[in-house]
Design a protein around this motif. Structure first.
Motif, short mmCIF file in Angstrom:
data_model
loop_
_atom_site.label_atom_id
_atom_site.label_comp_id
_atom_site.label_asym_id
_atom_site.label_seq_id
_atom_site.Cartn_x
_atom_site.Cartn_y
_atom_site.Cartn_z
N LEU A 1 0.81 -1.22 0.00
CA LEU A 1 0.00 0.00 0.00
C LEU A 1 0.84 1.27 0.00
O LEU A 1 0.29 2.37 -0.14
CB LEU A 1 -0.92 0.01 1.23
N LEU A 2 2.16 1.15 0.19
CA LEU A 2 3.00 2.33 0.29
C LEU A 2 3.02 3.12 -1.02
O LEU A 2 3.00 2.53 -2.11
CB LEU A 2 4.42 1.92 0.68
N ALA A 3 3.04 4.42 -0.88
CA ALA A 3 3.06 5.35 -2.01
C ALA A 3 1.81 5.23 -2.87
O ALA A 3 1.80 5.62 -4.04
CB ALA A 3 4.31 5.13 -2.87
N GLY A 4 0.75 4.69 -2.28
CA GLY A 4 -0.50 4.58 -3.02
C GLY A 4 -1.68 4.81 -2.09
O GLY A 4 -1.53 5.15 -0.92
N GLU A 5 -2.88 4.63 -2.63
CA GLU A 5 -4.09 4.86 -1.85
C GLU A 5 -4.29 3.76 -0.81
O GLU A 5 -3.96 2.59 -1.06
CB GLU A 5 -5.30 4.93 -2.79
N ALA A 6 -4.82 4.13 0.35
CA ALA A 6 -5.10 3.16 1.40
C ALA A 6 -6.34 3.60 2.16
O ALA A 6 -6.73 4.78 2.13
CB ALA A 6 -3.90 3.04 2.35
N LEU A 7 -6.98 2.64 2.85
CA LEU A 7 -8.15 2.92 3.67
C LEU A 7 -7.79 2.66 5.12
O LEU A 7 -7.32 1.57 5.48
CB LEU A 7 -9.33 2.03 3.25
N LEU A 8 -8.01 3.67 5.96
CA LEU A 8 -7.72 3.56 7.38
C LEU A 8 -9.03 3.42 8.15
O LEU A 8 -9.93 4.26 8.03
CB LEU A 8 -6.97 4.81 7.86
N GLY A 9 -9.13 2.36 8.96
CA GLY A 9 -10.32 2.14 9.77
C GLY A 9 -10.08 2.54 11.21
O GLY A 9 -9.06 2.18 11.80
#
Length: 377
Positions: free
Chosen positions: A275-283
């Motif tokens: 997921l680094l250097a890209g989009e991610a979802l944080l819950g």
């Protein structure tokens, strides 16, 4: 009592698949809850176990006996429906004992078993009444007693509490749990109410589009949801999910959300390399967000208050954070006196973070698991 097993079970209505390649094992004496949104296939699954629906593929086993072609009456199961389905012209005692009469059980045995079932659900004083003289909660208990008196291999319950008001529903939940602890009869319970699932089940099967999205204990499902659907469905309010990007920072990771940056302490970059250097979802669970001083730094998020929702001992504060919605669940005694339009800064617990892949929506990391693994090491 008996274990129940579904092996790659399929059910279709025309060309529409309702249950897809479902494999599930309910242990002997277990209370398993099937939970999910309407149309996910949970009631259809229960009806296939009961024999009220025919599976289009796969095997159904009860007590290690294949029952696909066994009629419902020969499966030795007792089912409790959403509707009470009591005979209005019969007394409570006769309603409870009716199935035993049909089976030709001697009258003295019927009387004894009816008394025992009635005592287990506090119905002794109501045995001579007709259903019309009972409240909704009492009628539901009669329906439960009618199932108990049969002493079946397993109970199948299809949203039995949904017609009760909130207070009765809570009280009957406790009665059902107490009853199962005493009888230890295998029970499969269907509900759309995640509170019922969390409080009653030994394990929960969260269903999504005819499949089991996650099968685990209530604690495991809550602390480590398998995907975004489970994260949002289980919990009230559901988990906050923020869309941003991940970047490595030394031996740690930073989650960037618009102009704000949140340091994800204890998350090694290699654990989220995809997921680094890209989009991610944080819950973020609402109860893990707590008020913090303004300018608390990279362990907090700030947002604009939209709605303050008092709810007795808890207060829910709905906010907008960098254009995304966020809700926090606060102890009312500790909740700050904020009003709509004001800015609120929330501290984020580093040991209660969840990261999801935005493409697959699968969970990538739960920091609570990392913390437990580190403690064991």
């Amino acid at each position: 009592m008996a274990e129940i097993e579904l092996r790659r079970v399929v059910k279709r209505y025309g060309d529409h698949p309702v249950v897809r390649d479902l494999s599930l094992r309910i242990e002997d004496g277990e209370f398993l809850v099937l939970v999910g949104a309407s149309g996910c296939g949970k009631s259809t699954t229960l009806r296939m176990i009961a024999g009220l629906e025919t599976a289009d593929g796969g095997d159904l086993l009860i007590g290690q006996r294949r029952v696909n072609d066994v009629p419902p009456r020969d499966r030795d199961l007792a089912m409790v429906f959403q509707s009470y389905a009591l005979y209005p012209h019969l007394s409570v005692a006769d309603n409870i004992g009716f199935s035993l009469e049909l089976r030709g059980v001697p009258r003295d045995q019927i009387r004894t078993r009816v008394q025992q079932a009635a005592a287990s659900l506090q119905l002794e004083a109501l045995l001579d009444r007709k259903p019309k003289a009972l409240s909704g909660g009492q009628r539901q208990r009669v329906a439960l007693a009618r199932a108990i008196v049969r002493e079946p291999q397993a109970f199948l319950m299809d949203e039995p509490l949904s017609n009760l008001d909130a207070k009765l529903r809570a009280e009957t939940r406790v009665e059902l749990k107490r009853l199962h602890q005493r009888l230890r009869t295998t029970t499969v319970y269907v509900t759309h109410d995640q509170t019922e699932a969390m409080t009653m089940g030994d394990r929960i099967a969260v269903m999504q589009l005819g499949e089991v999205a996650q099968l685990a204990t209530p604690r495991e499902v809550y602390e480590a949801p398998a995907n975004l659907f489970v994260a949002g469905f289980i919990g009230s309010p559901g988990m906050n999910v923020l869309r941003g990007s991940l970047v490595a920072s030394g031996d740690g990771v930073i989650f960037r959300l618009g102009s704000q940056a949140l340091q994800l302490r204890g998350v090694p970059p290699e654990s989220v390399s995809g997921l680094l250097a890209g989009e991610a979802l944080l819950g973020l669970r609402p109860e893990t967000l707590v008020p913090a001083p303004a300018g608390a730094g990279e362990t907090s998020l700030a947002g604009t208050v939209d709605v303050v929702e008092p709810s007795g001992s808890r207060t829910y504060v709905h906010m907008t954070c960098e254009g995304q919605r966020l809700v926090t669940d606060l102890d009312t005694l500790d909740a700050p006196a904020v009003r709509p339009g004001e800015t609120l800064t929330l501290g984020v617990r580093a040991d209660q973070l969840h990261l999801f892949d935005p493409t697959t929506e699968r969970a990538v990391l739960h920091t609570s698991r990392l913390a437990r693994e580190a403690a064991r090491a």
